[in-house]
Design an enzyme around this catalytic site. Structure first.
Site, PDB file in Angstrom:
ATOM      1  N   HIS A  19       0.863  -1.176   0.000  1.00 54.46           N
ATOM      2  CA  HIS A  19       0.000   0.000   0.000  1.00 54.46           C
ATOM      3  C   HIS A  19       0.901   1.227   0.000  1.00 54.46           C
ATOM      4  O   HIS A  19       1.812   1.326   0.822  1.00 54.46           O
ATOM      5  CB  HIS A  19      -0.897  -0.009   1.235  1.00 54.46           C
ATOM      6  CG  HIS A  19      -2.033   0.950   1.150  1.00 54.46           C
ATOM      7  ND1 HIS A  19      -1.836   2.305   1.159  1.00 54.46           N
ATOM      8  CD2 HIS A  19      -3.361   0.752   1.037  1.00 54.46           C
ATOM      9  CE1 HIS A  19      -3.028   2.898   1.059  1.00 54.46           C
ATOM     10  NE2 HIS A  19      -3.962   1.983   0.988  1.00 54.46           N
ATOM     11  N   ARG A  54      -6.571  10.047  -0.007  1.00 53.95           N
ATOM     12  CA  ARG A  54      -6.327  10.521  -1.378  1.00 53.95           C
ATOM     13  C   ARG A  54      -7.631  10.675  -2.162  1.00 53.95           C
ATOM     14  O   ARG A  54      -7.777  11.615  -2.923  1.00 53.95           O
ATOM     15  CB  ARG A  54      -5.362   9.567  -2.097  1.00 53.95           C
ATOM     16  CG  ARG A  54      -3.907   9.794  -1.693  1.00 53.95           C
ATOM     17  CD  ARG A  54      -2.973   8.761  -2.285  1.00 53.95           C
ATOM     18  NE  ARG A  54      -3.180   7.465  -1.669  1.00 53.95           N
ATOM     19  CZ  ARG A  54      -3.161   6.319  -2.300  1.00 53.95           C
ATOM     20  NH1 ARG A  54      -2.929   6.263  -3.592  1.00 53.95           N
ATOM     21  NH2 ARG A  54      -3.354   5.185  -1.652  1.00 53.95           N
TER      22      ARG A  54
END
Ligand code: FAD
Ligand code: FES
Lengths: 537, 228
Positions: free
Chosen positions: A319, A339
């Protein structure tokens, strides 16, 4: 709290922020992505892999650490088991693993009239499912369709997903969400019931459904509650350490071990579901991990020794945004939702160098590159990280957005004096998801070992070589339920298995010996050892 | 013998002293001291509630509670983990229960014995207003109970401190499920899409996509329009 050096860099981040708020960073072309991956993604590091020498995937490559546990000694080598006369547990369907996929399977199997049992290594729900933050995908809005979902996931997984599995995943997605809604899962909704959905890395439509940033926790605790309400028995602190096969080589139970007392038990079952989840605690290539304590790829070891083939065991998901600092939460996940909500990846000079919503593998490679070329933010101890510019979220969506949409992030870093509404988060990739795993067909059964079913992160092939955010919570519901239905249905037509044995394990060990494999390790690992004396030895 | 140097702290795990580096979480301090955890450790990151812990720092009269994976050790900290607490979980059928006033009275009547001491709120490892959400449950305001309790990791510390024997996390669990299932409106677009799928409305388009040559699928993927 951050170091003075970090604050110097934060000044630069703040200086470029106003301009960055309105300007979007362009996306990479296909060729640029390939180059970035080949040069910087951990899956492409040749020295981190070795060749499997025993079993169904002989000759293929896998991370050293996985090869080591696949070929290690069994915990029950040379032990004779008599499970025919008096098994300690005798059920129709044995479910190994009490995470989301195991719970979903149990609910459906029980509903279908089966006598089921969940055995799980820690407590029910101590699992990767509980930790999922960001959300779950489903194409249920007017501008979206399962076909677009398919394309996003297929491309995101480098066109390697098994098409029939992926089709089932996306076509059943709205049904999965509706099932959860009907169980009382509190999805983020508008007043009229419209789902609030966002993008995730690699999605072309906003189809990420969430329950704040506790999506997995909300799903897991609801499934657990439902399983208890239905009377599903759970044997916790009990690990499966080897599968038992019947005289025809079909799955017929497992050898269990009490995690506290060490006591061994035998379980007999007409069908077995492996729902043991991922492998973050294997710390491939020395990466930290976002996973729970019991994520040690046990199910892969069990299935592999029984003859089930692995698919894509050479790809892991790193990740892009694990916590790089402070050390207390090193490796912990910073959800992709940060994000999705608008925060950019920004280097030491305050430059946003990559679109924040590229797929995870591309983003992770991008962070690693930036640090490798000296554009990372230095961290005491000699490592470095990249800024995830969280204050942008409140600027873009209005004050209070962070508190409402990502409360667990605010809390996690707030404990260490980092207020993510004011300052950005320092990140570096963390080992997150096992893309590969045991091969299944659309009914969730192993084509290699009959009466063995697999669901959840232990499966390989649903997502191909890279999984999109939100497709895993989805797959544990879709395939967990499918496994539960089919394993219980099949059990109805099966006699009680006889001649239960561990001959497959003995055969596997002989084959290993013949191949010259000399292992001092035993597996499955069950739990990592983080004691200081273990680290020193 | 020197008491300790600056970079280390004294912690008393179940009363026994260990010197550990400053900055570790309680969980990491236990592992540093040689404990190989089985109980009391699940997600290692504040989501599962497995690591409920009580502590008192030398000189402080207050007994405090935390999650061992989330709390940094302090000098002079006396620590006892609480890896299991017997909560009451009532069995109910979600298809039968309704968000009506009597549901709490019949399943969790002890909530009406709350003495208002607020020990639950003070102990909460997630800093939730636990007594407040119990008050909402008492009044049948399930949606507010659900919102107020949403971040609960069900560690059970609140219940360990409760003189009335309330199993707060389970009360909240029921309130959330009632809210999700019966109080919040169901999603219409979701229902429409499910109906369409069950009619097979996307089958042909999906077949067509899957039958395309790989190169064409790649072109579609690389050129796909991305929602703003
Ligand atoms: C921090 C984090 C965030 C995530 N966020 C998202 C997200 O936003 N969206 C998304 O879609 N996905 C997300 N994921 C991925 C997703 O949550 C997991 O892939 C998924 O929940 C796995 O479910 P599972 O049931 O297969 O495994 P798990 O939930 O891990 O359950 C497996 C269970 O099996 C037990 N077990 C293991 N070995 C044995 C054994 N030998 N015997 C008995 N029991 C055993 C384990 O202890 C565990 O309880 C996230 C994952 C993590 C770690
Ligand atoms: S181990 Fe899960 S909350 Fe601490």
């Amino acid at each position: 709290m951050y170091t003075p050096e970090m604050f110097d860099s934060i000044k630069k981040v703040e200086a470029t922020r106003p301009a960055r708020l309105s300007a979007e960073v362009g996306r990479l072309g296909a060729a640029e992505k390939d180059q970035l991956l080949a040069k910087y993604h951990p899956d492409y590091r040749k020295d981190a892999f070795s060749t499997i020498e025993v079993g169904p995937n002989k000759g293929e490559r896998a991370p050293h650490e996985l090869v080591a546990i696949l070929q290690a000694r069994s915990r029950v080598s040379g032990v004779s088991i008599n499970a025919d006369a008096n098994p300690d547990v005798d059920v129709d369907v044995l479910i190994i693993g009490g995470g989301g996929s195991g719970a979903a399977a149990a609910i459906e199997a029980k509903k279908n009239g089966a006598d089921v049992l969940i055995v799980t290594k820690l407590r029910m729900g101590d699992a990767n499912t509980m930790m999922a933050e960001g959300g779950i995908q489903a194409a249920d809005k007017a501008n979206d369709s399962p076909v677009i979902h398919y394309l996003d996931a297929y491309g995101g997984g480098h066109f390697k997903a098994q098409p029939d599995l992926l089709r089932k995943l996306v076509m059943d997605a709205p049904l999965a969400i509706q099932w959860l809604e009907g169980l009382g899962v509190l999805f983020d909704k508008d007043k009229d019931g419209t789902m609030i959905t966002t993008h995730g890395g690699g999605t072309s439509r906003k189809r990420m459904h969430a329950a704040a940033d506790y999506s997995g926790m909300e799903i897991m605790r609801t499934l657990r509650d439902e399983a208890y309400n239905m009377g599903v028995p759970v044997m916790d602190f009990t690990a499966a350490i080897e599968l038992l096969l019947d005289e025809n080589g079909a799955a017929g139970g497992a050898v269990l071990q009490n995690m506290e007392t060490g006591e061994r038990l035998t379980a007999r079952a007409k069908t077995v579901i492996i729902a043991t989840g991922g492998a973050g605690r294997m710390h491939y290539q020395g990466f930290p991990t976002s996973n729970h304590y019991g994520a040690t790829a046990d199910g892969l070891v069990l299935g592999y020794r029984a003859g089930a083939k692995l698919l894509y065991q050479y790809t892991l998901q790193y990740h892009p945004t694990g916590v790089a600092y402070p050390p207390q939460v090193y490796g912990a996940l910073v959800t992709e939702k940060v994000r999705s909500l608008g925060a950019q990846l920004v280097n030491v000079d305050g430059v946003a160098y990559l679109n924040p919503l590229e797929t995870r593998d591309v983003s992770a490679a991008g962070v690693i590159r930036e640090c490798a070329i000296g554009k990372g933010v230095p961290i005491p101890g000699g490592t470095s990280g990249i800024w995830l510019d969280s204050p942008m979220i409140d600027e873009l969506l209005g004050k209070g957005a962070i508190e409402k949409r990502i409360p667990s992030m605010l809390r996690m870093l707030g404990k260490y004096g980092i207020d993510i509404r004011e300052v950005p988060i320092l990140i570096y990739p963390t080992l997150h998801y096992q893309n590969g795993g045991l091969r299944i067909n659309v009914t969730c059964e192993s084509p290699d070992v009959s009466n063995l079913f697999v669901a959840g992160e232990a499966v390989g092939g649903i997502h191909g070589e890279n999984r999109l955010m939100g497709n895993s919570l989805l797959d544990i519901i879709v395939f967990g339920r499918t496994a539960g239905k089919n394993a219980s249905e099949k059990a109805k037509g099966l006699p009680i298995p006889t001649g239960l044995n561990l001959k497959h394990v003995d055969r596997f060990m002989k084959e290993a010996e013949a191949a010259g494999v000399k292992s001092q390790t035993v597996s499955p690992m069950l739990l990592p050892d983080y004691t200081r004396h273990a680290a020193g030895s | 013998m020197s008491e300790k140097d600056n970079s280390s702290v004294r912690v008393f795990l179940f009363g026994k002293r260990y010197d550990v580096p400053a900055g570790l979480t309680i969980m990491a301090a236990m592992e540093y001291s040689g404990y190989r955890l089985v109980r009391g450790c699940g997600c290692r990151n504040g989501f599962c509630g497995a690591c409920a812990t009580i502590y008192r720092v030398h000189g402080d009269r207050e007994l405090r509670a935390c999650l061992a994976c989330q709390k940094t050790v302090e000098d002079g900290m006396y620590v006892a983990t609480l890896p299991f607490f017997p909560l009451v979980k009532e069995i109910y059928d979600m298809e039968q229960v309704r968000p009506a006033d009597q549901v709490m009275m019949s399943l969790y009547p002890e909530i009406y014995k709350c003495v208002g001491c607020n020990a639950c709120t003070k102990a909460c490892s997630q800093e939730l207003r636990v007594m407040q959400y119990i008050a909402y449950a008492q009044r049948g305001e399930y949606e507010r109970c659900a919102e107020e309790s949403f971040d609960c990791v069900m560690c059970g510390i609140c219940s360990a401190r409760c003189p009335a024997g309330i199993s707060h996390p389970q009360v909240a669990m029921l309130a959330r499920r009632l809210t999700g299932k019966y109080i919040r409106p169901r999603s219409q677009h979701l229902k429409d899409r499910v109906d369409a799928l069950l009619r097979g409305a996307f089958d042909a388009e999906m077949d067509a996509m899957m039958n395309l040559p790989l190169e064409e699928i790649k072109t579609l993927y690389n050129g796909r329009e991305i929602e703003k």
